[in-house]
Enzyme design. Sequence first.
Site, PDB file in Angstrom:
ATOM      1  N   SER A  15       0.753  -1.244   0.036  1.00 48.09           N
ATOM      2  CA  SER A  15      -0.290   0.128   0.186  1.00 48.09           C
ATOM      3  C   SER A  15       0.812   1.229   0.185  1.00 48.09           C
ATOM      4  O   SER A  15       0.292   2.336  -0.581  1.00 48.09           O
ATOM      5  CB  SER A  15      -1.041   0.058   1.228  1.00 48.09           C
ATOM      6  OG  SER A  15      -0.185  -0.225   2.170  1.00 48.09           O
ATOM      7  N   ASP A 217      -3.818   6.875  10.426  1.00 44.15           N
ATOM      8  CA  ASP A 217      -3.833   5.396  10.659  1.00 44.15           C
ATOM      9  C   ASP A 217      -2.655   4.861  11.132  1.00 44.15           C
ATOM     10  O   ASP A 217      -2.552   3.779  11.357  1.00 44.15           O
ATOM     11  CB  ASP A 217      -4.373   4.713   9.532  1.00 44.15           C
ATOM     12  CG  ASP A 217      -3.527   4.746   8.424  1.00 44.15           C
ATOM     13  OD1 ASP A 217      -2.075   5.523   8.469  1.00 44.15           O
ATOM     14  OD2 ASP A 217      -3.614   4.519   7.128  1.00 44.15           O
ATOM     15  N   HIS A 220       0.341   4.312   6.989  1.00 39.51           N
ATOM     16  CA  HIS A 220       0.465   4.827   5.687  1.00 39.51           C
ATOM     17  C   HIS A 220       1.145   6.227   5.609  1.00 39.51           C
ATOM     18  O   HIS A 220       0.755   7.043   6.625  1.00 39.51           O
ATOM     19  CB  HIS A 220      -0.833   4.890   4.709  1.00 39.51           C
ATOM     20  CG  HIS A 220      -1.229   3.420   4.525  1.00 39.51           C
ATOM     21  ND1 HIS A 220      -2.591   3.342   5.211  1.00 39.51           N
ATOM     22  CD2 HIS A 220      -0.868   2.302   4.075  1.00 39.51           C
ATOM     23  CE1 HIS A 220      -2.855   1.894   4.875  1.00 39.51           C
ATOM     24  NE2 HIS A 220      -1.782   1.543   4.136  1.00 39.51           N
TER      25      HIS A 220
END
Length: 248
Positions: A15, A217, A220
Amino acid sequence: MSEDKKQIFILSGQSNMAGRGGVIYDSHHHKKHWDGVVPPECHPHPSILRLNAHLHWEQARDPLHADIDHKKTCGVGPGMAFANTVLERVGGTMGLVPCAVGGTAIKEWARGEHLYESMIKRVKFAVEGGVGEVKALLWYQGESDCQECDVEVYKEKMEKLIYDVREDLSLPLLPFIQVALASGDKKYIEKIREAQLSIKLPNVVCVDAKGLTLNHDNLHLCTEAQVQLGKTLADAYLCNFCSSLESQ
């Protein structure tokens, strides 16, 4: 290399390579969306192309992985900042081949697995007919391997991946620039980082993302951090692998 031949860069991993910069969780609608903010360093340029999911070349723009990591919400990654920085230094045409998919472990990138075979297929298409030359593979992955059953074998699997990619692309010294993790399970992240930083194969370098700012979060990279990472990856490429600079 002729001026019209694309300089191909593979963007792969999970990601943080696919890009989550500017991705926000909407608590009212219970879903994520990208805020649409594109920093100046990531602006589109006619000489920066991307190979889309349908194997067509088009002008590159963020989110680069929107149709590749299509089950997730993609935002800004390091790819455009990388490409713009390299373009400014060496000119020519950049051909980006996005391949990253969020939430994927190193075992899912083994030869024979769908993600690996798709990546190889896309890269071979990008250079078909001699229209492109693979310059480097940029790799950011490992958060999904921050668990007890995976940390001890990560380095071995990573080295195998490098060997296999080089063999399958017939590029025995393909430059491979990996990113040491900025986030992951605190109990195991240092083991993965240690494995990443300890790989000593020829033409493999590692840049460190530790300390870059994360989204809310705590997993990321935020947009600004992705820009910074893109520039760092570009510097690593230009300093270690770019023969074009030797004649300047």
